[in-house]
Motif scaffolding. Structure first.
Motif, mmCIF file in Angstrom:
data_model
loop_
_atom_site.group_PDB
_atom_site.id
_atom_site.type_symbol
_atom_site.label_atom_id
_atom_site.label_comp_id
_atom_site.label_asym_id
_atom_site.label_seq_id
_atom_site.Cartn_x
_atom_site.Cartn_y
_atom_site.Cartn_z
ATOM 1 N N LEU A 29 0.804 -1.238 -0.080
ATOM 2 C CA LEU A 29 0.072 -0.016 -0.070
ATOM 3 C C LEU A 29 0.765 1.124 0.066
ATOM 4 N N PHE A 30 1.963 1.326 0.674
ATOM 5 C CA PHE A 30 2.961 2.228 0.855
ATOM 6 C C PHE A 30 3.092 2.831 -0.642
ATOM 7 N N PHE A 31 3.818 1.799 -1.137
ATOM 8 C CA PHE A 31 4.217 2.105 -2.865
ATOM 9 C C PHE A 31 3.027 2.443 -3.713
ATOM 10 N N GLU A 32 1.709 1.724 -3.593
ATOM 11 C CA GLU A 32 0.624 1.907 -4.251
ATOM 12 C C GLU A 32 -0.016 3.371 -4.039
ATOM 13 N N GLU A 33 0.106 3.847 -2.817
ATOM 14 C CA GLU A 33 -0.474 5.136 -2.638
ATOM 15 C C GLU A 33 0.264 6.192 -3.237
ATOM 16 N N ILE A 34 1.746 5.965 -3.277
ATOM 17 C CA ILE A 34 2.292 6.995 -3.903
ATOM 18 C C ILE A 34 1.996 7.047 -5.317
ATOM 19 N N ARG A 35 2.097 5.965 -6.007
ATOM 20 C CA ARG A 35 1.929 5.747 -7.430
ATOM 21 C C ARG A 35 0.459 6.085 -8.050
ATOM 22 N N LEU A 36 -0.420 6.039 -7.077
ATOM 23 C CA LEU A 36 -1.812 6.539 -7.102
ATOM 24 C C LEU A 36 -1.963 8.090 -7.191
ATOM 25 N N ALA A 37 -1.177 8.784 -6.017
ATOM 26 C CA ALA A 37 -0.979 10.421 -6.199
ATOM 27 C C ALA A 37 -0.283 10.717 -7.517
ATOM 28 N N LEU A 38 0.734 9.926 -7.826
ATOM 29 C CA LEU A 38 1.448 10.517 -9.076
ATOM 30 C C LEU A 38 0.742 10.376 -10.324
ATOM 31 N N GLU A 39 -0.109 9.395 -10.360
ATOM 32 C CA GLU A 39 -0.667 9.010 -11.520
ATOM 33 C C GLU A 39 -2.188 10.197 -11.552
ATOM 34 N N LYS A 40 -2.516 10.596 -10.664
ATOM 35 C CA LYS A 40 -3.365 11.615 -10.451
ATOM 36 C C LYS A 40 -2.840 13.021 -10.830
ATOM 37 N N GLY A 41 -1.531 13.073 -10.866
ATOM 38 C CA GLY A 41 -0.939 14.282 -11.227
ATOM 39 C C GLY A 41 -0.434 15.108 -9.966
ATOM 40 N N LYS A 42 -0.516 14.399 -8.756
ATOM 41 C CA LYS A 42 0.065 15.146 -7.391
ATOM 42 C C LYS A 42 1.393 14.777 -7.223
ATOM 43 N N GLN A 43 2.043 15.806 -6.762
ATOM 44 C CA GLN A 43 3.462 15.830 -6.430
ATOM 45 C C GLN A 43 3.397 15.081 -5.066
ATOM 46 N N VAL A 44 4.611 14.313 -4.735
ATOM 47 C CA VAL A 44 4.495 13.557 -3.295
ATOM 48 C C VAL A 44 5.660 14.070 -2.599
ATOM 49 N N LYS A 45 5.566 14.591 -1.589
ATOM 50 C CA LYS A 45 6.514 15.237 -0.459
ATOM 51 C C LYS A 45 7.023 14.488 0.652
ATOM 52 N N LEU A 46 7.905 13.679 0.690
ATOM 53 C CA LEU A 46 8.043 12.912 1.975
ATOM 54 C C LEU A 46 9.261 13.675 2.764
ATOM 55 N N SER A 47 8.898 14.329 3.912
ATOM 56 C CA SER A 47 9.989 15.054 4.734
ATOM 57 C C SER A 47 11.100 14.064 5.077
ATOM 58 N N GLY A 48 12.222 14.598 4.867
ATOM 59 C CA GLY A 48 13.446 13.723 5.362
ATOM 60 C C GLY A 48 13.962 12.829 4.512
ATOM 61 N N PHE A 49 13.146 12.632 3.463
ATOM 62 C CA PHE A 49 13.381 11.596 2.373
ATOM 63 C C PHE A 49 13.811 12.448 0.961
ATOM 64 N N GLY A 50 12.530 12.837 0.380
ATOM 65 C CA GLY A 50 12.521 13.630 -0.797
ATOM 66 C C GLY A 50 11.215 13.802 -1.276
ATOM 67 N N ASN A 51 11.224 14.349 -2.485
ATOM 68 C CA ASN A 51 10.099 14.804 -3.206
ATOM 69 C C ASN A 51 9.982 14.034 -4.833
#
Lengths: 100, 100
Positions: A29-51
């Protein structure tokens, strides 16, 4: 050895104390939710890790490397990863302790 | 999408786990990823992508304020290569509008 989903799930089982099936689902789910956000055109910002950013590329000329034939590379949207300061700092020092 | 929004999104689909376990799991996954890169180890997630380190040789830089030459040591920087599924899904999704 590379870090994989199986290794991550094993660690969640040992550290967080959720069962193995839940741990596997969590990692998926962790990776799927990131893929879903990106697929919808949303940038993903994970503080301490990267964007994870999206870039829209326009069509450009390309070539078939085998035949040399000219073919256009179509317009597309691509994902880029921009590591955060903290991740950069922690990775930089690897050069001083080890060699690939 | 931020880290807390990612946690919420997972919680909606993984509703038998407590918010706290999900939060701990997300933090653990990210920390495992940072640690593995810190140790020069690659990360491979099928359908998502892989993270590796790219080497940057030492170079001469300048202090932009004083113009003084400084030696910048060699270093490694994190690099992400999106996997096929992520590339395809993001590109298909690009018919929609990009959101911030």
């Amino acid at each position: 050895m590379a870090l994989t989903k199986a290794v991550m799930a094993e660690k969640l089982f040992n550290e967080v104390g959720i069962n193995k099936r839940e741990a596997k689902e969590m990692v998926d789910l962790f990776f799927e939710e990131i893929r879903l956000a990106l697929e919808k055109g949303k940038q993903v910002k994970l503080s301490g890790f990267g964007n994870f950013d999206l870039r829209d590329k326009s069509e450009r000329p390309g070539r078939n490397p085998k035949t040399g034939e000219e073919i256009p590379i179509s317009a597309r949207r691509v994902v880029t990863f921009r590591p955060g300061q903290k991740l950069r700092a922690r990775v930089e020092t690897y050069a001083r302790t080890n060699k690939h | 999408m931020t880290k807390s929004e990612l946690i919420e999104a997972i919680a909606e689909k993984h509703n038998h786990l407590s918010q706290k376990d999900i939060e701990l799991s997300v933090k653990s996954i990210l920390e495992q990823m940072v640690q593995s890169m810190e140790n020069g180890e690659r990360i491979e997630i099928r359908g998502f992508g892989s993270f590796t380190l790219h080497y940057r040789p030492p170079r001469k830089g300048r202090n932009p304020k004083t113009g003084e030459a400084v030696e910048l040591p060699e270093k490694y920087v994190p690099h992400f290569k999106p996997g096929k599924e992520l590339r395809d899904r993001v590109n298909k999704g690009s018919r929609g509008k990009r959101q911030r």
